[in-house]
Design a protein around this motif. Structure first.
Motif, mmCIF file in Angstrom:
data_model
loop_
_atom_site.group_PDB
_atom_site.id
_atom_site.type_symbol
_atom_site.label_atom_id
_atom_site.label_comp_id
_atom_site.label_asym_id
_atom_site.label_seq_id
_atom_site.Cartn_x
_atom_site.Cartn_y
_atom_site.Cartn_z
ATOM 1 N N ALA A 103 0.817 -1.219 0.000
ATOM 2 C CA ALA A 103 0.000 0.000 0.000
ATOM 3 C C ALA A 103 0.847 1.264 0.000
ATOM 4 C CB ALA A 103 -0.941 0.009 1.205
ATOM 5 N N SER A 104 2.127 1.129 0.339
ATOM 6 C CA SER A 104 2.981 2.322 0.402
ATOM 7 C C SER A 104 3.367 2.761 -1.004
ATOM 8 C CB SER A 104 4.236 2.020 1.218
ATOM 9 O OG SER A 104 5.044 1.098 0.519
ATOM 10 N N ASP A 105 3.648 4.045 -1.115
ATOM 11 C CA ASP A 105 4.046 4.570 -2.425
ATOM 12 C C ASP A 105 5.544 4.887 -2.453
ATOM 13 O OD1 ASP A 105 3.991 6.685 -0.713
ATOM 14 O OD2 ASP A 105 2.875 8.036 -2.012
ATOM 15 N N ILE A 106 6.316 4.023 -1.822
ATOM 16 C CA ILE A 106 7.764 4.199 -1.779
ATOM 17 C C ILE A 106 8.391 3.469 -2.962
ATOM 18 C CG2 ILE A 106 7.836 4.500 0.725
ATOM 19 C CD1 ILE A 106 8.699 1.553 0.932
ATOM 20 N N PRO A 107 9.621 3.851 -3.339
ATOM 21 C CA PRO A 107 10.297 3.139 -4.438
ATOM 22 C C PRO A 107 10.484 1.657 -4.108
ATOM 23 C CG PRO A 107 11.417 5.196 -3.923
ATOM 24 C CD PRO A 107 10.383 4.999 -2.862
ATOM 25 N N GLU A 108 10.358 0.836 -5.108
ATOM 26 C CA GLU A 108 10.459 -0.620 -4.943
ATOM 27 C C GLU A 108 11.757 -1.034 -4.241
ATOM 28 O OE1 GLU A 108 9.123 -4.339 -4.876
ATOM 29 O OE2 GLU A 108 7.937 -2.760 -5.824
ATOM 30 N N LYS A 109 12.854 -0.363 -4.567
ATOM 31 C CA LYS A 109 14.157 -0.730 -4.016
ATOM 32 C C LYS A 109 14.279 -0.416 -2.526
ATOM 33 C CE LYS A 109 16.664 -0.348 -8.324
ATOM 34 N NZ LYS A 109 17.747 0.311 -9.049
ATOM 35 N N THR A 110 13.334 0.316 -1.957
ATOM 36 C CA THR A 110 13.420 0.660 -0.531
ATOM 37 C C THR A 110 12.546 -0.240 0.336
ATOM 38 O OG1 THR A 110 11.618 2.278 -0.650
ATOM 39 C CG2 THR A 110 13.864 3.076 -1.103
ATOM 40 N N ARG A 111 11.793 -1.111 -0.284
ATOM 41 C CA ARG A 111 10.851 -1.945 0.480
ATOM 42 C C ARG A 111 11.556 -2.918 1.425
ATOM 43 N NH1 ARG A 111 5.300 -1.823 -2.022
ATOM 44 N NH2 ARG A 111 5.523 -0.151 -3.536
ATOM 45 N N HIS A 112 12.782 -3.309 1.109
ATOM 46 C CA HIS A 112 13.529 -4.201 2.005
ATOM 47 C C HIS A 112 13.834 -3.516 3.338
ATOM 48 C CE1 HIS A 112 16.818 -1.828 0.284
ATOM 49 N NE2 HIS A 112 17.515 -2.149 1.369
ATOM 50 N N GLY A 113 13.927 -2.192 3.341
ATOM 51 C CA GLY A 113 14.134 -1.458 4.586
ATOM 52 C C GLY A 113 12.824 -1.050 5.252
ATOM 53 N N TYR A 114 11.777 -0.970 4.448
ATOM 54 C CA TYR A 114 10.464 -0.548 4.944
ATOM 55 C C TYR A 114 9.759 -1.675 5.706
ATOM 56 C CZ TYR A 114 5.786 1.620 4.607
ATOM 57 O OH TYR A 114 4.560 2.170 4.877
ATOM 58 N N ARG A 115 9.862 -2.878 5.179
ATOM 59 C CA ARG A 115 9.165 -4.045 5.755
ATOM 60 C C ARG A 115 9.521 -4.289 7.228
ATOM 61 N NH1 ARG A 115 10.066 -6.838 1.814
ATOM 62 N NH2 ARG A 115 8.062 -6.746 0.773
ATOM 63 N N PRO A 116 10.805 -4.292 7.623
ATOM 64 C CA PRO A 116 11.118 -4.503 9.048
ATOM 65 C C PRO A 116 10.572 -3.392 9.949
ATOM 66 C CG PRO A 116 13.079 -4.812 7.698
ATOM 67 C CD PRO A 116 12.014 -4.275 6.800
ATOM 68 N N TRP A 117 10.569 -2.165 9.440
ATOM 69 C CA TRP A 117 10.036 -1.043 10.216
ATOM 70 C C TRP A 117 8.549 -1.234 10.465
ATOM 71 C CZ3 TRP A 117 8.171 4.114 8.020
ATOM 72 C CH2 TRP A 117 7.866 5.002 9.045
ATOM 73 N N VAL A 118 7.809 -1.536 9.393
ATOM 74 C CA VAL A 118 6.356 -1.732 9.512
ATOM 75 C C VAL A 118 6.063 -2.932 10.410
ATOM 76 C CG1 VAL A 118 4.276 -2.336 8.225
ATOM 77 C CG2 VAL A 118 5.830 -0.631 7.313
ATOM 78 N N THR A 119 6.827 -3.993 10.260
ATOM 79 C CA THR A 119 6.630 -5.189 11.088
ATOM 80 C C THR A 119 6.791 -4.862 12.569
ATOM 81 O OG1 THR A 119 7.423 -6.593 9.278
ATOM 82 C CG2 THR A 119 7.418 -7.555 11.496
#
Length: 196
Positions: A96-112
């Motif tokens: 659902a986030s509108d962040i660049p695809e390459k940043t999702r590896h850093g986003y997922r642990p934060w959201v978790t």
């Protein structure tokens, strides 16, 4: 149904605290224009000062709103998970986030980590935000350990996001550093307030 209302009320307490926190961070990150005495003597500069002040107020509101987007989504997912007794759908939040695809590896642990934290708070006993934190973490040391972990996953995400921001934002390193320092300082103050 009464339990769901209680969980919703706890979610509202957590959201109110997150909004307060976002406002405090925005106050530290966004520079407030200064009114110098000479500006009062020259009307055009006095008018310019008030224009800057209005822009500052709008900037703080915008910053706080953006600061809360992921946190509110994570909080809502934590509430859904707690109400239904299901595991949270982290992947849906990431998508659902509108962040660049390459940043999702850093986003997922934060959201978790955020969802787990919020879910624990929602399921804790208490009628105020500090009571929920005390019920969840028991001691200042435990809470500070959680905050250190949260600070680290946020720094990791910031590091992943930084190359994408450098293309559109001047002094991105300085802004991110100021945000990180402000968040760490405010969280430590909060821990000392909750666990005196």
């Amino acid at each position: 149904m009464t339990d769901a209302l209680t969980l919703t009320h706890k979610r509202d307490l957590i959201l109110a605290d997150e909004k307060r926190f976002a406002a405090q961070v925005s106050n530290r990150v966004i520079d407030k224009p200064r009114l110098d005495v000479w500006m009062i003597l020259i009307p055009v500069f006095f008018i310019f000062y008030f224009w800057q002040l209005k822009r500052y107020a709008k900037g703080r509101k915008t910053f706080a709103a953006n600061f809360l987007i992921t946190r509110q989504r994570a909080l809502d997912e934590a509430l859904r998970s707690a109400e239904n007794g299901n595991d949270p759908d982290i992947e849906a939040l990431v998508q659902a986030s509108d962040i660049p695809e390459k940043t999702r590896h850093g986003y997922r642990p934060w959201v978790t980590l955020l969802v787990a934290h919020y879910r624990d708070l929602i399921l804790a006993h208490g009628s105020s935000y500090p009571e929920l934190v005390k019920s969840t973490y028991k001691t200042r040391t435990n809470y500070l350990l959680f905050l250190n972990r949260l600070n680290q996953v946020e720094r990791d995400f910031d590091a992943a996001l930084k190359p994408h921001l450098e293309k559109t934002t001047d002094d991105v390193n300085g802004i991110i550093k100021l945000m990180e320092e402000s968040v760490i300082s405010l969280r430590r103050q909060l821990a000392e307030t909750i666990f005196p």
